[in-house]
Enzyme design. Structure first.
Site, mmCIF file in Angstrom:
data_model
loop_
_atom_site.group_PDB
_atom_site.id
_atom_site.type_symbol
_atom_site.label_atom_id
_atom_site.label_comp_id
_atom_site.label_asym_id
_atom_site.label_seq_id
_atom_site.Cartn_x
_atom_site.Cartn_y
_atom_site.Cartn_z
ATOM 1 N N LYS A 47 2.537 13.414 30.558
ATOM 2 C CA LYS A 47 3.897 12.946 30.261
ATOM 3 C C LYS A 47 3.909 12.112 28.992
ATOM 4 C CE LYS A 47 6.213 12.723 34.748
ATOM 5 N NZ LYS A 47 6.890 11.836 35.707
ATOM 6 N N CYS A 65 -5.747 -3.458 1.631
ATOM 7 C CA CYS A 65 -5.660 -3.639 3.088
ATOM 8 C C CYS A 65 -7.018 -3.809 3.795
ATOM 9 C CB CYS A 65 -4.872 -2.478 3.684
ATOM 10 S SG CYS A 65 -4.041 -2.920 5.243
ATOM 11 N N GLU A 88 0.844 -1.193 0.000
ATOM 12 C CA GLU A 88 0.000 0.000 0.000
ATOM 13 C C GLU A 88 0.888 1.255 0.000
ATOM 14 O OE1 GLU A 88 -2.515 -0.081 3.431
ATOM 15 O OE2 GLU A 88 -3.815 1.552 2.750
ATOM 16 N N LYS A 90 0.299 -10.922 15.525
ATOM 17 C CA LYS A 90 -0.579 -10.513 14.442
ATOM 18 C C LYS A 90 -0.681 -11.594 13.374
ATOM 19 C CE LYS A 90 -2.105 -6.438 12.007
ATOM 20 N NZ LYS A 90 -1.879 -4.981 11.918
ATOM 21 N N ASP A 133 16.968 -1.769 31.385
ATOM 22 C CA ASP A 133 16.386 -1.041 30.258
ATOM 23 C C ASP A 133 17.469 -0.491 29.333
ATOM 24 O OD1 ASP A 133 13.827 -1.516 31.240
ATOM 25 O OD2 ASP A 133 13.758 0.363 32.352
ATOM 26 N N LEU A 163 23.967 4.803 29.926
ATOM 27 C CA LEU A 163 24.068 3.391 30.299
ATOM 28 C C LEU A 163 24.196 3.338 31.822
ATOM 29 C CD1 LEU A 163 24.128 0.880 28.464
ATOM 30 C CD2 LEU A 163 26.603 0.870 28.701
ATOM 31 N N GLY A 166 23.695 0.507 33.843
ATOM 32 C CA GLY A 166 23.896 -0.806 34.458
ATOM 33 C C GLY A 166 22.588 -1.540 34.674
ATOM 34 N N LYS A 172 -9.445 2.515 -2.569
ATOM 35 C CA LYS A 172 -9.799 1.738 -1.377
ATOM 36 C C LYS A 172 -11.203 2.112 -0.889
ATOM 37 C CE LYS A 172 -7.478 0.871 3.123
ATOM 38 N NZ LYS A 172 -6.260 1.295 3.889
#
Lengths: 578, 578
Positions: B547, B164, B44, B197, B331, B326, B328, B128
């Protein structure tokens, strides 16, 4: 002709605070009943606040909203107001899902509805037919459209009920009002303020009143909700197009007016029209004073919209005060005055954060403004905070300029964390459009009061606010020097905005053409702008989307916005300027 | 039966880069023709990239896109590929506006289209029908729906063309494919990756193949576009539900396969079906090897999706390198390894920014990871940068904790401004959901690789990545200690996450119920969770919207996202937990 006394309740709900919103409606009903009204109408979704966004897909939210609506009917009865017919807006559900796509995709399970309350009960409910899905509206995504028109016969006058977008579309329920022979068309609205919107909204209400040969009672919400500002301006127009009553903008009001409407006839109901029959006691009706507010001029409306958007964001999110950086420039000056007008100077904390590049006039203009407006004012020089970063990291050039802005952001957020202030970010719409700001620097803040105000309009508003003060014998709040001096970020020696950007009148005109009118770069050149300038501006706009995505909320005051009106990809690399 | 050789061109367009996208399609056509294909199909909007968002409302963008499509047809001819029938996706317009509301509201002026190219020309164009407007899709807002089915008869086989969402909805053009007696159903898709999916997508394609008794050729885009990751996984299924060919996930590929489809018959065309007749030369067809890719397991797919989302954001926005802090912890460790997998360790710049509260293991775990992965690694202690702020402003408590995180943000942005790195923000989905982060602090960054990965899944992915390395005889990239130690922000002495939050397995389960499944607070309690915990978590979620609004883009990998799947008001004050 049948005479009805209508009350239009222009309330200012807090989204989700069902108890407080119901109290507002009860208060309005008390005022309406005391003035002998037969029928009161609220704005769209007055029970919950508007827009409810994806809360419409939460069954528990819908159940709570419907409970609150039923409870409101009982409270009206308990307070001796059960005889008054009250039409309130609320979401209605959960219903059988309207599947939007695959079985695991979100579904719509609610109507956007208006219920008729009397004698302690919901008597009937109308569901909005036309679900707007443009600009700031995403209703087609979250609601199920209705397909039945509701007419409430009140003391022999037929009152047809529709909601907001239903009035704007040709065809649909409003086109059946004439067939249904209604005398009054009650319209519940959540219609946000936009510049010059009264130039389309009132003519529309008038046109529909004439087309349908009814008295149109157009009730709008008032108040700020995130980046929307509902301006009220509720109005009643008769079938000749005459304004019978009009509520003020930007404040809560109960507008009461007598209307002489066509008596209901007993013609057969057209298809898809439902009618309920209601009567109110023939209680004494005190005389009414005419109540037709006049709109102030464009700039005053705009100022008031910005003030209300700011005030409601602060109050509804339960902040007691705001903090902002005061540079001596025009943007922060206007934001400081807006804040003082919104929540009182005593709740505004301004911080001057001079650097080694700050000019003397910057400090003196900031001092001067703080003195004139009477806000709290402190000075936090940044040199001793900036230098350790520069030394440790070896930052120079643009990195050093941005560093200064970010150190200021850290100061404001530190003061916010210590004292609970909401930080205001003072960037204007022009800056945001071209990304002329430091991310995590001057863009720091939870609310952006002039986010939707182009730079040239910031100056215009500043001048207007001074004139307004002068006309009332008050001190002009904004120092003339802040208005007249060349704008500068003062992040390097002698820097002015026009080192990096075209003159603001040219820039705003190009932005209006490229963004507002959606013209292609070539078409903008054809309007007479310099090709190199157009190329540079369009390049900046296309690249600034990631900054705009991370921007604070701010009141939307025009159709040409950079928020949800302008959803653009961040990763977007056009081969040429289009 | 008629034999057709199909080519499914799984390309990775750059949004707006019409020239580069056309080159990709040309390259694919060259490969297809070399393998003797009669018909090639793209995903598409392969000409422009997808989704184009509000660019669909810009006439100049539409004109440029249509020009590019016409030019592509000519380029195919010029390169001797004019005989190959090529079906490409592109926006088509400007057309007569579909007015969405008032005359001054934005309008839809484009179709989402697929054009059939041959012999240097656009032979016909399909629009479409079904415009998805849920989850990440906003197409109803910006496109005009089509109402005609297009069938391209190629060498006597009828190929029906849909796009789609048309395939997902019952009714609509696909239901007419059976009446139209088509032999092949070509489906152009822009179908983003989501966990599991393939468990809905492949069964759907199979079901439609059986229902319509056609061979379904399902072509998907591949690549990252802002927060979407298209996974490719194009597939051809016959009318018995057998998979004839399947392209790999997450990379560009031209899938070539022979299909034996029903011969076209000359029955009358149903209403709203248009047919065009095309033939290709009977050129020699080399033998084809079977091409049926197998999907790896769930965690490998997920890892690959995150890698591709990150790589394409970096590359398409023309960054050469990334920087990240970084700590430690788990994440940032996972983000560093994702980045190394995406763009090569030599383009990853990690910075350790220890404070007075950083534990020894934090530094050693960060050192260890950098060493294992081979990324650039520097240390910038923050004590001398934090202290001047604390002293000048008198910051203590939470304000001081946030200050440390913000100083780290200023360091990363300074290095970014000096060296051109894209800063990665390493927050996970659980943190984002409850607002457990410092705004303008650890949330600083232009891309958030694990934004949609709950904390418990971050650990699972880390373990999987180590196992994957071990299975290939490579060094396990993530130190065991980063996986097994209790998570901590280390902003005050001895602090761990579980001082402020419930255990992560409980928290993720409550979030899945409250946010993912949209259950009310009371229903979540009924599932067996502690009431006080549920109240606290739902309160945090409802307050964290501001946030989330200011968050960086990051790859979306589940149906339960906090981005556009979950559009909630910021100003939202529920009277009780609903």
């Amino acid at each position: 002709m049948g005479r009805l006394r209508l009350a239009l309740a222009q309330t200012n709900p807090v989204l989700g605070d069902l108890a407080a919103n119901s109290r507002q409606i009860l208060d309005a009903a008390r005022q309406a009943a005391a003035q002998g009204a037969d029928l009161m109408i609220t704005g769209e979704m007055a029970v919950t606040g508007y827009p409810i966004e994806d809360l419409a897909q939460r069954p528990s939210f819908l159940v709570a909203s419907l409970d609150a609506t039923r409870t409101l009917a009982k409270q009206l009865l308990d307070e001796g107001l059960g005889d008054l017919v009250v039409i309130v807006g609320h979401p209605d559900g959960p219903h059988e899902p309207r599947l939007l796509g695959t079985s695991n995709a979100p579904t719509a399970i609610a109507h956007n509805s208006a219920s008729v309350l009397q004698h302690g009960h919901i008597k009937a409910t109308y569901a909005k037919h036309h679900l707007p899905n443009y600009s700031v509206f995403d209703e087609y995504r979250i609601f199920i459209p209705g397909d039945e028109l509701l007419v409430a016969r009140v003391n022999g006058v037929d009152v047809a009920i529709v909601i907001c977008e239903d009035l704007w579309r040709d065809g649909g329920p409003v086109s059946r009002v004439l067939e249904a022979d209604a005398g009054v068309l009650a319209v519940l609205n959540g219609s946000p303020f936009e510049r010059d919107k009264d130039e389309v909204r009132l003519p529309l209400a008038t046109r529909r009143a004439i087309e349908t040969d009814t008295i149109v009672a157009y009730v709008n919400l008032v108040g700020g909700q995130d980046d929307l500002v509902f301006d009220g301006d509720s109005v009643v127009v008769d079938g000749h197009g005459t304004i019978l009553a009009r509520a003020p903008q930007f404040r809560e009001h109960v507008l009461v007016v007598d209307v002489d409407a066509a008596d209901a006839t007993d013609t057969d109901l057209p298809d898809n029209v439902r009618r309920i029959d209601l009567t109110t006691r023939n209680h004494p009706k005190p005389d009414l004073a005419p109540d037709v507010a006049e709109l102030p001029d464009d700039r005053e409306q705009l100022w008031n919209a910005l003030v209300l958007g700011l005030r409601d964001y602060v109050k509804k999110n339960r902040f007691a005060s705001v903090a902002l950086g005061l540079s001596g420039g025009i943007d922060s000056a206007v934001c400081a005055v807006l804040a003082a007008d919104a929540i009182g100077a005593e709740h505004v904390y301004a911080v001057s954060m001079p650097s080694r590049y700050s000019s003397d006039h910057s400090r003196s203009d900031a001092d001067d403004l703080a003195e004139r407006v009477g806000i709290h004012y402190t000075t936090e020089p940044i040199a001793d905070l900036v230098m350790p970063f520069e030394n440790q990291l070896g930052l120079t050039g643009l990195a050093s300029e941005n560093l200064q802005a970010r150190v200021r952001g850290v100061i404001l957020m530190g003061l916010s964390n210590m004292n609970g202030h909401l930080v205001l970010t003072t960037g204007n719409k022009t800056e945001l459009a071209v990304g002329y700001s430091t991310i995590y620097g001057d863009s720091v803040g939870g609310f952006a009061p002039i986010k939707d105000v182009p730079k040239t309009l910031v100056w215009e508003l500043a001048r207007w606010r001074n004139e307004f003060a002068a006309s009332r014998g008050e001190i002009e709040p904004i120092p003339e020097n802040s208005i007249s001096k060349p704008p500068s970020a003062e992040l390097s020696p002698g820097q002015v905005d026009q080192d990096s950007l075209p003159p603001y009148d040219v820039l705003d005109a190009i932005l209006d053409a490229y963004v507002g009118q959606k013209l292609g770069a070539e078409d903008v050149v054809q309007l007479g702008f310099d090709r190199a300038t157009v190329d540079e501006v369009t390049r900046l706009v296309d690249r600034a989307e990631w900054k705009r995505r991370q921007g604070a909320i701010g009141p939307k005051i025009s159709g040409m916005a950079f928020g949800r009106d302008r959803r653009l990809p961040v990763t977007y690399r056009p081969t040429r300027n289009i």
